[in-house]
Write a protein that holds these residues in place. Structure first.
Motif, PDB file in Angstrom:
ATOM      1  N   ARG A 253       0.856  -1.179   0.000  1.00  0.00           N
ATOM      2  CA  ARG A 253       0.000   0.000   0.000  1.00  0.00           C
ATOM      3  C   ARG A 253       0.896   1.234   0.000  1.00  0.00           C
ATOM      4  O   ARG A 253       1.593   1.502   0.981  1.00  0.00           O
ATOM      5  N   MET A 254       0.859   1.980  -1.100  1.00  0.00           N
ATOM      6  CA  MET A 254       1.784   3.097  -1.275  1.00  0.00           C
ATOM      7  C   MET A 254       1.327   4.371  -0.564  1.00  0.00           C
ATOM      8  O   MET A 254       2.086   5.318  -0.431  1.00  0.00           O
ATOM      9  N   ARG A 255       0.068   4.395  -0.136  1.00  0.00           N
ATOM     10  CA  ARG A 255      -0.420   5.565   0.575  1.00  0.00           C
ATOM     11  C   ARG A 255      -0.991   5.115   1.913  1.00  0.00           C
ATOM     12  O   ARG A 255      -1.005   3.930   2.230  1.00  0.00           O
ATOM     13  N   GLY A 256      -1.500   6.062   2.703  1.00  0.00           N
ATOM     14  CA  GLY A 256      -2.014   5.723   4.029  1.00  0.00           C
ATOM     15  C   GLY A 256      -3.234   4.819   3.962  1.00  0.00           C
ATOM     16  O   GLY A 256      -3.858   4.660   2.910  1.00  0.00           O
ATOM     17  N   HIS A 257      -3.565   4.227   5.109  1.00  0.00           N
ATOM     18  CA  HIS A 257      -4.786   3.421   5.209  1.00  0.00           C
ATOM     19  C   HIS A 257      -5.946   4.213   4.615  1.00  0.00           C
ATOM     20  O   HIS A 257      -6.715   3.717   3.814  1.00  0.00           O
ATOM     21  N   GLU A 258      -6.102   5.429   5.042  1.00  0.00           N
ATOM     22  CA  GLU A 258      -6.841   6.452   4.310  1.00  0.00           C
ATOM     23  C   GLU A 258      -5.961   7.691   4.386  1.00  0.00           C
ATOM     24  O   GLU A 258      -5.002   7.727   5.158  1.00  0.00           O
ATOM     25  N   GLU A 259      -6.255   8.686   3.580  1.00  0.00           N
ATOM     26  CA  GLU A 259      -5.279   9.746   3.360  1.00  0.00           C
ATOM     27  C   GLU A 259      -4.863  10.473   4.642  1.00  0.00           C
ATOM     28  O   GLU A 259      -3.728  10.915   4.781  1.00  0.00           O
ATOM     29  N   ALA A 260      -5.783  10.580   5.602  1.00  0.00           N
ATOM     30  CA  ALA A 260      -5.444  11.287   6.842  1.00  0.00           C
ATOM     31  C   ALA A 260      -4.391  10.540   7.657  1.00  0.00           C
ATOM     32  O   ALA A 260      -3.706  11.133   8.494  1.00  0.00           O
ATOM     33  N   SER A 261      -4.248   9.240   7.416  1.00  0.00           N
ATOM     34  CA  SER A 261      -3.325   8.429   8.228  1.00  0.00           C
ATOM     35  C   SER A 261      -1.863   8.661   7.865  1.00  0.00           C
ATOM     36  O   SER A 261      -0.978   8.506   8.704  1.00  0.00           O
ATOM     37  N   GLY A 262      -1.617   8.979   6.597  1.00  0.00           N
ATOM     38  CA  GLY A 262      -0.232   9.145   6.169  1.00  0.00           C
ATOM     39  C   GLY A 262       0.522   7.827   6.152  1.00  0.00           C
ATOM     40  O   GLY A 262      -0.044   6.751   6.371  1.00  0.00           O
ATOM     41  N   THR A 263       1.835   7.900   5.905  1.00  0.00           N
ATOM     42  CA  THR A 263       2.667   6.687   5.842  1.00  0.00           C
ATOM     43  C   THR A 263       3.967   6.862   6.616  1.00  0.00           C
ATOM     44  O   THR A 263       4.974   6.210   6.324  1.00  0.00           O
ATOM     45  N   LYS A 264       3.979   7.722   7.640  1.00  0.00           N
ATOM     46  CA  LYS A 264       5.214   7.991   8.375  1.00  0.00           C
ATOM     47  C   LYS A 264       5.745   6.763   9.101  1.00  0.00           C
ATOM     48  O   LYS A 264       6.934   6.690   9.432  1.00  0.00           O
ATOM     49  N   TYR A 265       4.868   5.801   9.369  1.00  0.00           N
ATOM     50  CA  TYR A 265       5.282   4.590  10.081  1.00  0.00           C
ATOM     51  C   TYR A 265       6.005   3.594   9.169  1.00  0.00           C
ATOM     52  O   TYR A 265       6.485   2.560   9.617  1.00  0.00           O
ATOM     53  N   VAL A 266       6.086   3.898   7.867  1.00  0.00           N
ATOM     54  CA  VAL A 266       6.716   2.987   6.911  1.00  0.00           C
ATOM     55  C   VAL A 266       8.147   3.441   6.642  1.00  0.00           C
ATOM     56  O   VAL A 266       8.372   4.615   6.306  1.00  0.00           O
ATOM     57  N   PRO A 267       9.156   2.558   6.782  1.00  0.00           N
ATOM     58  CA  PRO A 267      10.547   2.931   6.472  1.00  0.00           C
ATOM     59  C   PRO A 267      10.670   3.396   5.019  1.00  0.00           C
ATOM     60  O   PRO A 267      10.084   2.790   4.114  1.00  0.00           O
ATOM     61  N   GLN A 268      11.432   4.439   4.791  1.00  0.00           N
ATOM     62  CA  GLN A 268      11.538   5.030   3.455  1.00  0.00           C
ATOM     63  C   GLN A 268      12.097   4.041   2.436  1.00  0.00           C
ATOM     64  O   GLN A 268      11.663   4.007   1.273  1.00  0.00           O
ATOM     65  N   GLU A 269      13.055   3.195   2.868  1.00  0.00           N
ATOM     66  CA  GLU A 269      13.644   2.258   1.907  1.00  0.00           C
ATOM     67  C   GLU A 269      12.603   1.245   1.417  1.00  0.00           C
ATOM     68  O   GLU A 269      12.664   0.759   0.281  1.00  0.00           O
ATOM     69  N   LEU A 270      11.624   0.945   2.275  1.00  0.00           N
ATOM     70  CA  LEU A 270      10.551   0.031   1.876  1.00  0.00           C
ATOM     71  C   LEU A 270       9.656   0.709   0.845  1.00  0.00           C
ATOM     72  O   LEU A 270       9.264   0.108  -0.167  1.00  0.00           O
ATOM     73  N   MET A 271       9.342   1.976   1.083  1.00  0.00           N
ATOM     74  CA  MET A 271       8.536   2.730   0.120  1.00  0.00           C
ATOM     75  C   MET A 271       9.253   2.797  -1.229  1.00  0.00           C
ATOM     76  O   MET A 271       8.634   2.602  -2.290  1.00  0.00           O
ATOM     77  N   ASP A 272      10.545   3.047  -1.186  1.00  0.00           N
ATOM     78  CA  ASP A 272      11.310   3.179  -2.433  1.00  0.00           C
ATOM     79  C   ASP A 272      11.345   1.854  -3.199  1.00  0.00           C
ATOM     80  O   ASP A 272      11.199   1.828  -4.422  1.00  0.00           O
ATOM     81  N   ALA A 273      11.540   0.768  -2.464  1.00  0.00           N
ATOM     82  CA  ALA A 273      11.625  -0.538  -3.111  1.00  0.00           C
ATOM     83  C   ALA A 273      10.320  -0.902  -3.797  1.00  0.00           C
ATOM     84  O   ALA A 273      10.307  -1.411  -4.926  1.00  0.00           O
ATOM     85  N   TRP A 274       9.211  -0.628  -3.119  1.00  0.00           N
ATOM     86  CA  TRP A 274       7.912  -0.972  -3.706  1.00  0.00           C
ATOM     87  C   TRP A 274       7.514   0.012  -4.804  1.00  0.00           C
ATOM     88  O   TRP A 274       6.814  -0.362  -5.748  1.00  0.00           O
ATOM     89  N   ALA A 275       7.947   1.259  -4.693  1.00  0.00           N
ATOM     90  CA  ALA A 275       7.671   2.226  -5.762  1.00  0.00           C
ATOM     91  C   ALA A 275       8.270   1.743  -7.082  1.00  0.00           C
ATOM     92  O   ALA A 275       7.688   1.940  -8.160  1.00  0.00           O
TER      93      ALA A 275
END
Length: 667
Positions: A253-275
């Motif tokens: 999931r590339m974005r928050g659970h819903e938009e207000a939740s954000g994704t700050k709890y996700v490590p950046q390297e994980l976001m980059d890898a999945w992107a």
């Protein structure tokens, strides 16, 4: 989730004989929801939509599932499966109206985002409680088996949802009954903010299928061709050999659970890898490299979709805010039911209460070929009260179904049967056990017609009540839990003939009915009962005695306690047997009280929060100037129901009723 756990050949697309036109169709089916989402995120920031659950990065799963199912096959998506809705070609302005809470949506503004279904497009949207969705899919699939139509249905949940008990119950039922359900689990790394490491301990969710004796597969949810090709093969096989299949899609999931939740709890390297594993961008590159998608065609397609989005947004934005009235809101709680009276014949026979229920059920099975019975031990054993004894021989095991011990999944399955055009009667072995199926009754059966005009053609039989020394877990009379819930009907007969006629009507009624049967009356109350199939209207009380001094209002076992008390006293009383609690015969109650000037309400349930309190309030509000004394309520003690007979007698209000009645008369 570590993206490296995905197979190393991640985006080595295998065409496997798929034609160019199909590849382009799959591309367009992914592009359209992506572009809609991008637009919605802008509108969200502008305050023009209230909430958004993003499926960006997961489109390949929804597209693959929708593409391999026929248009007549049901899909039960979640709120990150926009591509299911667009893949079924729902007009975009209707979706946009739905998200804005306008009349041209699917819920008349009563529910938001993807919390809706539509029979027109064979989509059944989620409820926030997640778990019942799997059980509803079971019921739809059971209906497909009974119709022998060789259809499958697909249902979605996320890895977080698999922790719910309803999910496990439904998987077990599907396996035991060999139901053709494609269980789709989108393992996207986080249940809101809770990572998979805190959600489950097994390596793969697909491994759980082994415990149910169920076939399972793990697919790369970001690879559209892997999803499409495998699901095409799986679903074709399921149609030929009906069975459930569990598919775990590895995705993110590339974005928050819903938009207000954000994704700050996700490590950046994980976001980059999945992107880097974006399903749309990688497939676009593949199609370009294969010479299937030219830059000109790509631009043209995007322009067409953008035009469609903007054109449909204009339609939705131009639509006025929804308007409604109290009467319109109340009217939609239930599906309209035109009662058809079937008269009793003159031939009667003496039946016990339990036999009248059995006969009414049997004659309803003969009357409605689409009626299915479900419950624990109801088949060969005939049920713990022997009400369905002999039914398997008469109607077969397809229509008289023993269930595993899983009330929630079976109630949900009953909802699915209703969606697929069937009636069902679910037996709670004891009314007390309904707590294990409470969620789908309260949040699914009761609310569906109001939310999206889908009726719940379900009767839940509730053997209830004390007086038989069964203790705290087999003696409750818990009707007040359900009289409080708009959308349910509640029936509670006291006599064999009423039980038979009201059960027939409850089954004919396309709305959910909680049908209470007092166990202490089963074998103690006898009556001459018409032998034919007949009906009695819901919402019509029975006046058993007429008098001028007091109105006694009661139901169930209380009717017989009142009759016994009246036989010992020289009292001129109206005795009203309510018979149905929802709808309630308010007119009969009020006209009686206006005549007598005194009212006493007797219930077996404990006092606080019981229906006697509401009836008392109705009388006080509408008959105040006619009252010659305070309205009195008589009920059981505010304790659980004890086992020992002397304690149980003390708990019940039968003996207290006589004294309070006398006090009221002497007032």
């Amino acid at each position: 989730m570590n993206p490296d756990t995905i197979s190393s050949h991640h985006f080595k697309y295998n065409r496997d004989g798929i034609e160019d036109s199909t590849l382009l169709t799959l591309y367009r089916l992914m592009l359209k929801p992506r572009m809609i989402e991008e637009k919605m995120l802008i509108l969200l920031r502008q305050g023009k939509v209230s909430k958004w659950f993003s499926g960006i990065g997961q489109e390949a799963i929804s597209v693959g599932v929708t593409a391999v199912l026929d248009k007549e096959e049901y899909i039960l998506p979640m709120h990150r499966n926009l591509a299911v809705f667009t893949g079924r070609d729902i007009p975009l302005h209707r979706l946009f109206s739905q998200w804005q809470g306008k009349a041209n949506g699917f819920t008349k503004g009563r529910d938001r985002s993807f919390h809706f279904g539509t029979q027109e497009y064979k989509i059944v949207g989620m409820i926030s409680h997640l778990g019942p969705q799997f059980g509803v899919a079971d019921g739809i699939a059971l209906g497909n088996l009974l119709k022998k139509n060789n259809q499958v249905c697909a249902v979605f949940t996320g890895e977080g949802g698999t922790s719910e008990g309803d999910i496990h119950e439904a998987l077990n039922v599907a396996s035991v009954w060999s139901l053709p359900v494609l269980f789709c689990v989108e393992n996207n790394g986080y249940g809101l903010s809770t990572p998979t490491s805190e959600q489950y301990k097994c390596e793969h969710l697909a491994d759980r299928a082994k415990g149910y004796g169920m076939e399972s597969h793990i697919l790369d949810g970001n690879n559209i061709l892997e999803v499409y090709s495998n699901l095409k093969r799986i679903t074709e096989s399921m149609r030929e050999n009906p069975r459930p299949v569990f598919v775990e899609f590895k995705t993110f999931r590339m974005r928050g659970h819903e938009e207000a939740s954000g994704t700050k709890y996700v490590p950046q390297e994980l976001m980059d890898a999945w992107a880097a594993k974006d399903p749309l961008e990688n497939f676009t590159e593949f199609l370009r490299n294969e010479g299937i998608l030219s830059e000109k065609d790509e631009v043209k397609m995007k322009e067409e979709i953008l035009h469609e989005i903007n054109e449909n947004l204009d339609i939705a934005f131009a639509e006025e805010k929804i308007k409604s009235s109290e009467s319109e809101e109340l009217k939609d709680i239930y599906q309209e039911f035109v009662y058809q009276k079937v008269n009793e014949n003159s031939e009667t026979k003496e039946l016990r209460f339990v036999d009248a229920v059995s006969e009414g059920l049997k004659q309803s099975m003969e009357q409605h070929e689409n009626l299915v019975l479900m419950g624990q031990d109801i088949a060969e054993y005939g049920g713990v009260f022997k009400i369905t004894d002999g039914f398997v021989d008469a109607f077969g095991k397809e229509r008289v179904r023993n269930t595993p011990i899983c009330e929630s999944a079976i109630v949900s399955a009953a909802m699915g049967l209703s969606i697929n055009g069937f009636k069902s009667v679910v037996e709670m072995q004891f009314a007390d056990f309904v707590t294990s199926g409470f969620n789908p009754i309260i949040n699914y059966l009761a609310k569906s017609h109001y939310r999206w005009a889908q009726n719940s053609d379900v009767v839940i039989r509730m053997p209830c009540g004390a007086g038989v020394g069964a203790g705290p877990f087999h003696s409750q009379t818990n009707e007040a839990w359900f009289t409080h819930t708009p959308g349910l009907k509640v029936v509670y007969p006291a006599f064999p003939a009423d039980a038979k006629g009201l059960l027939a009507t409850s089954i004919e009624d396309p709305n959910p009915v909680m049908f209470f049967e007092h166990k202490a009356l089963y074998r103690s109350i006898r009556q001459e009962v018409p032998t034919n199939y007949f009906t009695i209207p819901l919402g019509k009380a029975s006046i058993l005695r007429e008098g001028i001094d007091v109105s006694i209002i009661t139901y169930g076992a209380g009717v017989h306690w009142a009759l016994e008390t009246l036989s010992k006293l020289n009292i001129s009383a109206d005795l009203i047997d309510l018979r149905t609690l929802i709808p309630l015969d308010v007119e009969t109650i009020l006209s009686s009280v206006k005549k007598t000037g005194k009212a006493i309400i007797l219930q077996e349930d404990s006092m606080f929060g019981g229906i006697a309190s509401d009836i008392s309030a109705l009388i006080t509000e509408n008959c105040f100037e006619h009252l010659d004394a305070p309205v009195r309520r008589v009920a059981s003690l505010e304790t659980p129901i004890p086992f020992a007979s002397n304690l149980e007698n003390q708990y019940l209000p039968k003996e207290r009723f006589k004294g309070i009645l006398q006090e009221l008369l002497d007032y």
